[in-house]
Design a protein around this motif. Sequence first.
Motif, PDB file in Angstrom:
ATOM      1  N   LEU A  12       1.134  -1.224   0.203  1.00  0.00           N
ATOM      2  CA  LEU A  12      -0.102   0.017  -0.194  1.00  0.00           C
ATOM      3  C   LEU A  12       0.713   1.152  -0.312  1.00  0.00           C
ATOM      4  O   LEU A  12       0.783   2.326  -0.565  1.00  0.00           O
ATOM      5  CB  LEU A  12      -0.411   0.113   1.578  1.00  0.00           C
ATOM      6  N   THR A  39       2.618   2.358  -2.973  1.00  0.00           N
ATOM      7  CA  THR A  39       1.448   3.178  -4.354  1.00  0.00           C
ATOM      8  C   THR A  39       0.587   4.357  -3.925  1.00  0.00           C
ATOM      9  O   THR A  39       0.405   4.760  -4.342  1.00  0.00           O
ATOM     10  CB  THR A  39       0.000   2.029  -4.354  1.00  0.00           C
ATOM     11  N   TRP A  40       1.648   4.878  -2.534  1.00  0.00           N
ATOM     12  CA  TRP A  40       1.664   6.245  -2.680  1.00  0.00           C
ATOM     13  C   TRP A  40       2.649   7.332  -2.566  1.00  0.00           C
ATOM     14  O   TRP A  40       1.970   8.313  -1.435  1.00  0.00           O
ATOM     15  CB  TRP A  40       0.690   6.260  -1.374  1.00  0.00           C
ATOM     16  N   LEU A  54       2.349  10.466  -3.118  1.00  0.00           N
ATOM     17  CA  LEU A  54       1.575  11.794  -2.146  1.00  0.00           C
ATOM     18  C   LEU A  54       2.676  11.765  -0.873  1.00  0.00           C
ATOM     19  O   LEU A  54       2.201  12.144   0.245  1.00  0.00           O
ATOM     20  CB  LEU A  54       0.614  10.906  -1.938  1.00  0.00           C
ATOM     21  N   VAL A 111       1.833  -2.078   9.885  1.00  0.00           N
ATOM     22  CA  VAL A 111       0.795  -1.326   9.647  1.00  0.00           C
ATOM     23  C   VAL A 111       1.129  -0.220  10.861  1.00  0.00           C
ATOM     24  O   VAL A 111       0.304   0.903  10.277  1.00  0.00           O
ATOM     25  CB  VAL A 111      -0.163  -2.117  10.596  1.00  0.00           C
ATOM     26  N   VAL A 125       0.780   3.207   9.645  1.00  0.00           N
ATOM     27  CA  VAL A 125      -0.222   4.561  10.825  1.00  0.00           C
ATOM     28  C   VAL A 125       0.605   5.857  10.987  1.00  0.00           C
ATOM     29  O   VAL A 125       0.263   6.608  10.171  1.00  0.00           O
ATOM     30  CB  VAL A 125      -0.472   3.765  11.981  1.00  0.00           C
ATOM     31  N   GLU A 129      -0.119   9.138   9.312  1.00  0.00           N
ATOM     32  CA  GLU A 129       0.242  10.683  10.203  1.00  0.00           C
ATOM     33  C   GLU A 129       0.752  11.572  10.014  1.00  0.00           C
ATOM     34  O   GLU A 129       0.172  12.830  10.602  1.00  0.00           O
ATOM     35  CB  GLU A 129       0.241   9.756  11.495  1.00  0.00           C
ATOM     36  N   LEU A 149       0.396  12.944   6.442  1.00  0.00           N
ATOM     37  CA  LEU A 149      -1.478  14.158   7.378  1.00  0.00           C
ATOM     38  C   LEU A 149      -0.824  15.843   7.315  1.00  0.00           C
ATOM     39  O   LEU A 149      -1.167  16.786   7.171  1.00  0.00           O
ATOM     40  CB  LEU A 149      -2.498  13.487   7.518  1.00  0.00           C
ATOM     41  N   ARG A 186       1.409  17.532   5.497  1.00  0.00           N
ATOM     42  CA  ARG A 186       0.135  18.787   4.944  1.00  0.00           C
ATOM     43  C   ARG A 186      -0.386  19.786   5.468  1.00  0.00           C
ATOM     44  O   ARG A 186      -1.042  20.959   4.806  1.00  0.00           O
ATOM     45  CB  ARG A 186      -0.873  17.399   3.537  1.00  0.00           C
ATOM     46  N   ARG A 187      -1.964  19.227   6.757  1.00  0.00           N
ATOM     47  CA  ARG A 187      -2.217  20.252   7.538  1.00  0.00           C
ATOM     48  C   ARG A 187      -0.646  21.815   7.444  1.00  0.00           C
ATOM     49  O   ARG A 187      -1.077  22.589   6.969  1.00  0.00           O
ATOM     50  CB  ARG A 187      -2.646  20.060   8.613  1.00  0.00           C
ATOM     51  N   LEU A 234      -5.041  -0.996   9.379  1.00  0.00           N
ATOM     52  CA  LEU A 234      -4.735   0.393   9.055  1.00  0.00           C
ATOM     53  C   LEU A 234      -5.915   1.357   9.066  1.00  0.00           C
ATOM     54  O   LEU A 234      -5.270   2.192   9.703  1.00  0.00           O
ATOM     55  CB  LEU A 234      -4.375  -0.334   7.335  1.00  0.00           C
ATOM     56  N   PHE A 235      -6.742   0.903   7.879  1.00  0.00           N
ATOM     57  CA  PHE A 235      -8.304   2.070   8.216  1.00  0.00           C
ATOM     58  C   PHE A 235      -8.714   2.134   9.955  1.00  0.00           C
ATOM     59  O   PHE A 235      -9.067   3.578  10.063  1.00  0.00           O
ATOM     60  CB  PHE A 235      -8.860   2.172   6.778  1.00  0.00           C
ATOM     61  N   LEU A 259      -6.301   4.372  12.062  1.00  0.00           N
ATOM     62  CA  LEU A 259      -7.159   5.380  11.198  1.00  0.00           C
ATOM     63  C   LEU A 259      -8.278   6.376  11.489  1.00  0.00           C
ATOM     64  O   LEU A 259      -8.408   7.231  12.422  1.00  0.00           O
ATOM     65  CB  LEU A 259      -6.475   5.644   9.367  1.00  0.00           C
ATOM     66  N   ARG A 265      -8.088   6.901  15.444  1.00  0.00           N
ATOM     67  CA  ARG A 265      -6.942   8.699  15.547  1.00  0.00           C
ATOM     68  C   ARG A 265      -7.849   9.500  14.689  1.00  0.00           C
ATOM     69  O   ARG A 265      -7.616  10.933  14.331  1.00  0.00           O
ATOM     70  CB  ARG A 265      -5.854   8.682  14.722  1.00  0.00           C
ATOM     71  N   LEU A 267      -8.609   9.928  11.680  1.00  0.00           N
ATOM     72  CA  LEU A 267      -8.123  10.986  11.053  1.00  0.00           C
ATOM     73  C   LEU A 267      -9.046  10.362   9.161  1.00  0.00           C
ATOM     74  O   LEU A 267      -8.807  10.727   8.442  1.00  0.00           O
ATOM     75  CB  LEU A 267      -6.562  10.165  10.573  1.00  0.00           C
ATOM     76  N   GLY A 315      -8.350   0.022  -0.654  1.00  0.00           N
ATOM     77  CA  GLY A 315      -7.322   0.484   0.497  1.00  0.00           C
ATOM     78  C   GLY A 315      -6.892   1.443  -0.533  1.00  0.00           C
ATOM     79  O   GLY A 315      -6.201   2.563   0.454  1.00  0.00           O
ATOM     80  N   ILE A 316      -6.313   0.800  -1.658  1.00  0.00           N
ATOM     81  CA  ILE A 316      -5.210   2.704  -2.834  1.00  0.00           C
ATOM     82  C   ILE A 316      -6.095   2.989  -2.206  1.00  0.00           C
ATOM     83  O   ILE A 316      -5.818   4.737  -2.186  1.00  0.00           O
ATOM     84  CB  ILE A 316      -4.862   1.501  -3.717  1.00  0.00           C
ATOM     85  N   GLY A 318      -7.467   5.704   0.337  1.00  0.00           N
ATOM     86  CA  GLY A 318      -5.209   6.101   0.768  1.00  0.00           C
ATOM     87  C   GLY A 318      -5.379   7.199  -0.408  1.00  0.00           C
ATOM     88  O   GLY A 318      -5.034   8.529   0.732  1.00  0.00           O
ATOM     89  N   TRP A 319      -5.754   7.145  -1.713  1.00  0.00           N
ATOM     90  CA  TRP A 319      -5.373   7.904  -2.083  1.00  0.00           C
ATOM     91  C   TRP A 319      -5.894   9.663  -1.750  1.00  0.00           C
ATOM     92  O   TRP A 319      -6.233  10.734  -1.685  1.00  0.00           O
ATOM     93  CB  TRP A 319      -5.706   8.376  -3.930  1.00  0.00           C
ATOM     94  N   LEU A 363      -7.384   9.897   0.387  1.00  0.00           N
ATOM     95  CA  LEU A 363      -7.404  10.904   2.268  1.00  0.00           C
ATOM     96  C   LEU A 363      -6.348  11.621   2.435  1.00  0.00           C
ATOM     97  O   LEU A 363      -6.260  12.940   2.648  1.00  0.00           O
ATOM     98  CB  LEU A 363      -6.773   9.002   3.401  1.00  0.00           C
ATOM     99  N   LEU A 364      -5.588  11.625   1.223  1.00  0.00           N
ATOM    100  CA  LEU A 364      -4.090  11.776   1.145  1.00  0.00           C
ATOM    101  C   LEU A 364      -3.977  12.952   0.337  1.00  0.00           C
ATOM    102  O   LEU A 364      -3.725  13.598   0.394  1.00  0.00           O
ATOM    103  CB  LEU A 364      -2.783  11.094   0.914  1.00  0.00           C
ATOM    104  N   ALA A 365      -4.401  12.546  -0.802  1.00  0.00           N
ATOM    105  CA  ALA A 365      -4.936  13.563  -2.079  1.00  0.00           C
ATOM    106  C   ALA A 365      -5.190  14.675  -1.268  1.00  0.00           C
ATOM    107  O   ALA A 365      -5.714  15.969  -1.583  1.00  0.00           O
ATOM    108  CB  ALA A 365      -5.135  13.174  -3.114  1.00  0.00           C
ATOM    109  N   GLU A 411      -7.048  15.183   1.469  1.00  0.00           N
ATOM    110  CA  GLU A 411      -6.393  16.550   1.839  1.00  0.00           C
ATOM    111  C   GLU A 411      -5.527  17.542   1.589  1.00  0.00           C
ATOM    112  O   GLU A 411      -5.578  19.175   2.008  1.00  0.00           O
ATOM    113  CB  GLU A 411      -5.447  16.050   2.915  1.00  0.00           C
TER     114      GLU A 411
END
Lengths: 287, 293, 288
Positions: free
Chosen positions: A247, A250-251, A254, A263, A267, A271, A274, A277-278, C254-255, C258, C261, C263, C275-276, C279-280, C282-284, C286
Amino acid sequence: MALIEVEDLRFQYPDGTLALDGVSLTIERGEFVALIGQNGSGKTTLSKCICGLLRPTGGRVLVDGIDVAKRGVKRELVRRIGYVFQNPDHQLFNSEVYDEIGYGPKNLGLPERERDALIREAAAVAGVHESLFHEHPFFLPKGLRQRVAIAATLAMRPQAIVVDEPTTGQDLRQSLEVMDFLSELWRRQGHTIVIVTHEMPIVAAYAQRTIALCQGRVLIDGPTREVFTHADLLAQTYVKPPQATRLAQTWTALGVRPDVLTVEELVAELERVLAERRGVGTRRAGS
Amino acid sequence: MPKAEIAKKTLLGVVPVDSPFYRFHPATRLMLLVFLSVTPLFVDLPEINLALIAVALFLLRWGKVQLGQIKRYLPLLFTVALFMFTVAYLAPGDRAMLTPFKLLGLTFYLEPIWWAFVSYCRLIAMLFGAILYFSTNRERDLLVALRTIRLPFAASYVLALSLRSAGMFMEDFATIREAQQARGLDLESMSIADKVKLYTMYAVPLFAVALRRADEISNALFARGYTLSARPATGGKRSDYLRKQYRLLARDWVAIAAMGLVFGAVVALRIGWGAFTDDASLLKALFRWGVGV
Amino acid sequence: MTVRWAVEVEDFSWRYQQAREFALRDVHLKIPEGSFTLVVGPNESGKTTLMLAIKGLIPHSLPGTLRGTVRVFGQPVEHTSAPVLAKRVGYVFGDPEAQFTALTVEEEILFGLENIGVPEEEIGERIRWASELTMVADLLDKPPYDISGGQKQRVAIASVLAMRPDILILDEPTSMIDPLGKDQVVQICAELKATGSMTIIVVEHNVEAFAHLADQVVLVYRGQVVRVAPPQEFFEDLAFVAQHEVSPPQVTTLFALLRERGLYNGALPLTDEEGIAAGWQLLAGEGR
């Protein structure tokens, strides 16, 4: 001197199958290594050659400087490297747990008093309680049989142990138990540990170094974290990194690191990304 | 897997990937085994048995068997020879009736030694028949052959199951042996008594593993609807799909007829005319001359 | 529309002859026809016992004490004969090695067919179908000990599939094989599910590989069925799942973490793809 030195190792079975086709590697004292690769990639053959259980058809293996293929080195060898088979049933042949653990030391010709001390020590380390000493190993539950098998190997006080598929057929709790135990041996007692396995999450969580084999050759060898970033290469031997790692990869566009292993790490990484970014977002909003 | 495919595994060894033998029906090949191993029983004359061995060797060669594979039978051939000649030397029988001769300072007797040689040639000829068979036939061929000669399903199935169990048994045995070596067992420096004890040690895990296996197999048989009678659930006759995949061709009938004729002739000559005794043996004369009697 | 039940387990308890305790206690479970069921739980919890009861090995072959009933398509298993059960329920055991009874792959597949009396002219077709679906068509003349672990498992599946059972039980089909073998078994299951004609029950520790195929997940723990739910719902309560010694797919964990928390607040993904995408978003999302 490295503990295990493998030089251009070759192994061909009588039907012509070339299981090892020139493998060279060294394993230092105190490493925790995972051997991975699809069936037929040569991992089990390699691990058996290293322990002197198979005689290579080419090249050589030195364990602590001893050529394992030489005749008459067996006793010297088992004091340096032990092999734990996948199925405990094949390696328990005594009628009492005590004799089972003492089988190796007896073969080494050690006097009784010394043997007794080794047996008790190995049993304690492997978590085999002394109240089980007079039980028949065959009637113990599988997890315990495996522990007896490990204790029996430890009783010869090898510097390294090779464990073939320690978690196959085990459930979550059993897998964690045996892996935590091996990890403890590695951390506390300074043993060199080599596991042969198909379970990538286990590799990711425990092994410091990973060697992937493919068609009898080393495909990739390095720190586990780095090895799992080469997903395309691993695909050649049909190995996929753990899902968390996949996973993350693939990110990467980002801003996520591609080399997370668990995992929990992922996480934390998400965090971090994110929060960053914030942070950027708020700063921008503030300016 | 990088496989320079030179052979296919069987329970007893390996067979070539391709061989002219495969053009014959499995039943024909089984007949060849019977022919090569029964004919020597009717023949004393060592020249003929040696010729049969030569035929078997030629067929091995023709059948594309790696002759290297035969090497593993050499210890067996040697042990048998050693045993037979030792018995002939140590227990020759009534010495007064025999012809002594001296060799390397030892006294031998002509008749028992010669007879050992005759029997040895016969035994080896039979053995080569078996080696040829198992070097060119797989388990499946054996089963098809047995079905073709109308052995009932249950019988051939029990045979298959026991062959398979034997295979697993040998594998377990090898693994246990490895496990013992992994614990410092040193076969070279062991006394005979220790070795005997060692074999009793194999019994524990082998028996244990076999017990678990037996349980599993009986469950597997139930799961596939097998009943002891081997009759299908619908009643009636069990179909025999495997056998029907093969057909006996003209060349099979020719080969079987030829073997039958030769065998019939050998038996008739032996019983009717007393042929193939060792009296006519040139080798015997040569042997007598060689040792000077 | 009424659901037809492939399996109905009612008030079922079972104690093996030598055992002191019941392996299963007061189990209730209904499995609809044509569904895909994933059975999870730690070792020794009773999963396999439950499967053996559906297959009829309990009580037909194994001695013990039984209470309650198991019905397969409405018929009590206890009163159904082995060949009839063999046609109804196919069972693939965890260790493929242990269930081989023949000397060649083809014969292995053939064996069950001849037992249940499939007519000769149909046998070839059945062998072809089962061996192609399981990708073992090129192994037919090989002896079962000369093939890899993954191939063995597929042969085991083929030999059961060829009998075209209404219910197919796979008991830990991937626990003994390598990653490629695992993927292939999952692929076979997906294909079978797509045909929709078979009721499939898979017992597995490897939840990650099978969760997305499942219509329902059944948790067996200490001899009881403690939860039955569709996968998303099943993994909502991560603490409960962890407490019962089951590991969810990493992507689901994982999720869920999240979400704890604060998120993430979407549905829990079960596969890489879900999941991918999550994730995109969530991140993109944001970043926008």
